[in-house]
Design a protein around this motif. Sequence first.
Motif, PDB file in Angstrom:
ATOM      1  N   THR A   1       0.834  -1.209   0.000  1.00 55.43           N
ATOM      2  CA  THR A   1       0.000   0.000   0.000  1.00 55.43           C
ATOM      3  C   THR A   1       0.864   1.252   0.000  1.00 55.43           C
ATOM      4  OG1 THR A   1      -0.278  -0.011   2.430  1.00 55.43           O
ATOM      5  CG2 THR A   1      -2.018  -1.068   1.106  1.00 55.43           C
ATOM      6  N   ALA A   2       1.996   1.206   0.708  1.00 53.61           N
ATOM      7  CA  ALA A   2       2.912   2.353   0.700  1.00 53.61           C
ATOM      8  C   ALA A   2       3.456   2.601  -0.704  1.00 53.61           C
ATOM      9  CB  ALA A   2       4.062   2.127   1.689  1.00 53.61           C
ATOM     10  N   ALA A   3       3.815   1.534  -1.412  1.00 50.60           N
ATOM     11  CA  ALA A   3       4.329   1.680  -2.784  1.00 50.60           C
ATOM     12  C   ALA A   3       3.251   2.225  -3.721  1.00 50.60           C
ATOM     13  CB  ALA A   3       4.859   0.337  -3.291  1.00 50.60           C
ATOM     14  N   ILE A   4       2.025   1.766  -3.556  1.00 51.19           N
ATOM     15  CA  ILE A   4       0.925   2.254  -4.396  1.00 51.19           C
ATOM     16  C   ILE A   4       0.699   3.746  -4.142  1.00 51.19           C
ATOM     17  CG2 ILE A   4      -1.560   2.098  -4.837  1.00 51.19           C
ATOM     18  CD1 ILE A   4      -1.273  -0.941  -4.046  1.00 51.19           C
ATOM     19  N   VAL A   5       0.626   4.129  -2.876  1.00 57.17           N
ATOM     20  CA  VAL A   5       0.408   5.540  -2.542  1.00 57.17           C
ATOM     21  C   VAL A   5       1.565   6.396  -3.051  1.00 57.17           C
ATOM     22  CG1 VAL A   5       0.253   7.183  -0.626  1.00 57.17           C
ATOM     23  CG2 VAL A   5      -1.162   5.118  -0.625  1.00 57.17           C
ATOM     24  N   ASP A   6       2.804   5.920  -2.890  1.00 57.95           N
ATOM     25  CA  ASP A   6       3.957   6.662  -3.426  1.00 57.95           C
ATOM     26  C   ASP A   6       3.815   6.873  -4.928  1.00 57.95           C
ATOM     27  OD1 ASP A   6       5.084   6.825  -0.915  1.00 57.95           O
ATOM     28  OD2 ASP A   6       6.572   5.251  -1.269  1.00 57.95           O
ATOM     29  N   GLN A   7       3.410   5.829  -5.625  1.00 61.22           N
ATOM     30  CA  GLN A   7       3.219   5.910  -7.073  1.00 61.22           C
ATOM     31  C   GLN A   7       2.132   6.941  -7.417  1.00 61.22           C
ATOM     32  OE1 GLN A   7       4.565   5.366 -10.174  1.00 61.22           O
ATOM     33  NE2 GLN A   7       4.741   3.192  -9.698  1.00 61.22           N
ATOM     34  N   LEU A   8       1.030   6.902  -6.697  1.00 60.65           N
ATOM     35  CA  LEU A   8      -0.060   7.850  -6.941  1.00 60.65           C
ATOM     36  C   LEU A   8       0.369   9.284  -6.649  1.00 60.65           C
ATOM     37  CD1 LEU A   8      -2.990   5.808  -5.368  1.00 60.65           C
ATOM     38  CD2 LEU A   8      -2.661   6.286  -7.816  1.00 60.65           C
TER      39      LEU A   8
ATOM     40  N   PRO B   1       1.208  15.042  -7.092  1.00 59.48           N
ATOM     41  CA  PRO B   1       1.801  15.527  -5.848  1.00 59.48           C
ATOM     42  C   PRO B   1       0.891  16.446  -5.037  1.00 59.48           C
ATOM     43  CG  PRO B   1       3.019  16.333  -7.770  1.00 59.48           C
ATOM     44  CD  PRO B   1       1.949  15.435  -8.269  1.00 59.48           C
ATOM     45  N   ASP B   2      -0.131  16.994  -5.661  1.00 57.91           N
ATOM     46  CA  ASP B   2      -1.065  17.877  -4.962  1.00 57.91           C
ATOM     47  C   ASP B   2      -2.189  17.108  -4.263  1.00 57.91           C
ATOM     48  OD1 ASP B   2      -2.068  17.075  -7.469  1.00 57.91           O
ATOM     49  OD2 ASP B   2      -3.409  18.806  -7.558  1.00 57.91           O
ATOM     50  N   ALA B   3      -2.195  15.784  -4.379  1.00 53.90           N
ATOM     51  CA  ALA B   3      -3.265  14.976  -3.794  1.00 53.90           C
ATOM     52  C   ALA B   3      -3.236  15.049  -2.271  1.00 53.90           C
ATOM     53  CB  ALA B   3      -3.135  13.528  -4.250  1.00 53.90           C
ATOM     54  N   ARG B   4      -4.400  14.964  -1.695  1.00 53.82           N
ATOM     55  CA  ARG B   4      -4.553  14.913  -0.233  1.00 53.82           C
ATOM     56  C   ARG B   4      -4.576  13.440   0.173  1.00 53.82           C
ATOM     57  NH1 ARG B   4      -9.713  14.841   2.536  1.00 53.82           N
ATOM     58  NH2 ARG B   4      -9.294  15.082   4.745  1.00 53.82           N
ATOM     59  N   LEU B   5      -3.784  13.084   1.168  1.00 55.61           N
ATOM     60  CA  LEU B   5      -3.700  11.700   1.636  1.00 55.61           C
ATOM     61  C   LEU B   5      -4.345  11.588   3.012  1.00 55.61           C
ATOM     62  CD1 LEU B   5      -2.672   8.775   1.383  1.00 55.61           C
ATOM     63  CD2 LEU B   5      -0.490   9.572   2.348  1.00 55.61           C
ATOM     64  N   VAL B   6      -5.305  10.656   3.126  1.00 56.51           N
ATOM     65  CA  VAL B   6      -5.957  10.346   4.390  1.00 56.51           C
ATOM     66  C   VAL B   6      -5.590   8.904   4.716  1.00 56.51           C
ATOM     67  CG1 VAL B   6      -8.170  10.083   5.583  1.00 56.51           C
ATOM     68  CG2 VAL B   6      -7.868  11.907   3.875  1.00 56.51           C
ATOM     69  N   LYS B   7      -5.096   8.678   5.941  1.00 58.79           N
ATOM     70  CA  LYS B   7      -4.674   7.332   6.339  1.00 58.79           C
ATOM     71  C   LYS B   7      -5.574   6.809   7.448  1.00 58.79           C
ATOM     72  CE  LYS B   7       0.220   8.286   5.534  1.00 58.79           C
ATOM     73  NZ  LYS B   7       1.548   8.317   6.171  1.00 58.79           N
TER      74      LYS B   7
ATOM     75  N   VAL C   1       2.656  -3.149  -8.909  1.00 59.64           N
ATOM     76  CA  VAL C   1       2.455  -1.725  -8.576  1.00 59.64           C
ATOM     77  C   VAL C   1       3.031  -0.853  -9.693  1.00 59.64           C
ATOM     78  CG1 VAL C   1       3.087   0.133  -6.988  1.00 59.64           C
ATOM     79  CG2 VAL C   1       2.411  -2.099  -6.071  1.00 59.64           C
ATOM     80  N   GLU C   2       4.211  -1.195 -10.169  1.00 58.95           N
ATOM     81  CA  GLU C   2       4.827  -0.432 -11.271  1.00 58.95           C
ATOM     82  C   GLU C   2       3.974  -0.495 -12.531  1.00 58.95           C
ATOM     83  OE1 GLU C   2       7.460   1.639 -11.185  1.00 58.95           O
ATOM     84  OE2 GLU C   2       7.414   1.249  -9.031  1.00 58.95           O
ATOM     85  N   ARG C   3       3.429  -1.666 -12.846  1.00 55.10           N
ATOM     86  CA  ARG C   3       2.571  -1.814 -14.045  1.00 55.10           C
ATOM     87  C   ARG C   3       1.273  -1.015 -13.878  1.00 55.10           C
ATOM     88  NH1 ARG C   3       4.661  -6.949 -13.986  1.00 55.10           N
ATOM     89  NH2 ARG C   3       2.940  -7.836 -12.825  1.00 55.10           N
ATOM     90  N   LEU C   4       0.807  -0.904 -12.648  1.00 55.04           N
ATOM     91  CA  LEU C   4      -0.414  -0.166 -12.353  1.00 55.04           C
ATOM     92  C   LEU C   4      -0.292   1.290 -12.815  1.00 55.04           C
ATOM     93  CD1 LEU C   4      -3.072  -0.640 -10.638  1.00 55.04           C
ATOM     94  CD2 LEU C   4      -1.819   0.444  -8.779  1.00 55.04           C
TER      95      LEU C   4
END
Length: 179
Positions: A21-28, A33-39, A174-177
Amino acid sequence: MTILKIDSSITGESSISRQLTAAIVDQLLRQRPDARLVKRDLAASPLSHLTERGQDEHVLEEFLGADVVVIGAPMYNFSVPSQLKAWIDRIAVAGKTFRYGENGPEGLAGGKRVIVAISRGGFYDADNAFEHVESYLKIMFNFIGVEPEFIHADGVNYGPEQREAGIARGLAEVERLAA
């Protein structure tokens, strides 16, 4: 854009689903970069089980307000962790994320992207009678109008080499995503 990250693994820093999930969020976040992240960490702050007394409205609003939902779903005893099930019970709400019409149930939560990172100790495909993580999550999200995407790290309890291979396959997905 709002990204909602849901982790449910009880194994903390050694969690493979959390690594994915960390790798997916990093990719997103690299893409937006302006996205808001809620955990939301369901192991650290578990939700109570569903009762007749009502819903946790903030959990539902958090889900409805997200454009992308990233979920870590390790397989525990052939299914999802109970803390993840408690979260799903809070977002599957008649009149909010689905309704019953003349032709049966209709999902109301469409228009969002749901990416699920699954980690499993063994090897399971969709036809395996013991696989109740991907099959359950696919049914639940389809029911509320969302087509989930899945990332897999399988065979991670078969030994250190297979664990690393499973993680590597998941990270490659994740990279292919992003491509």
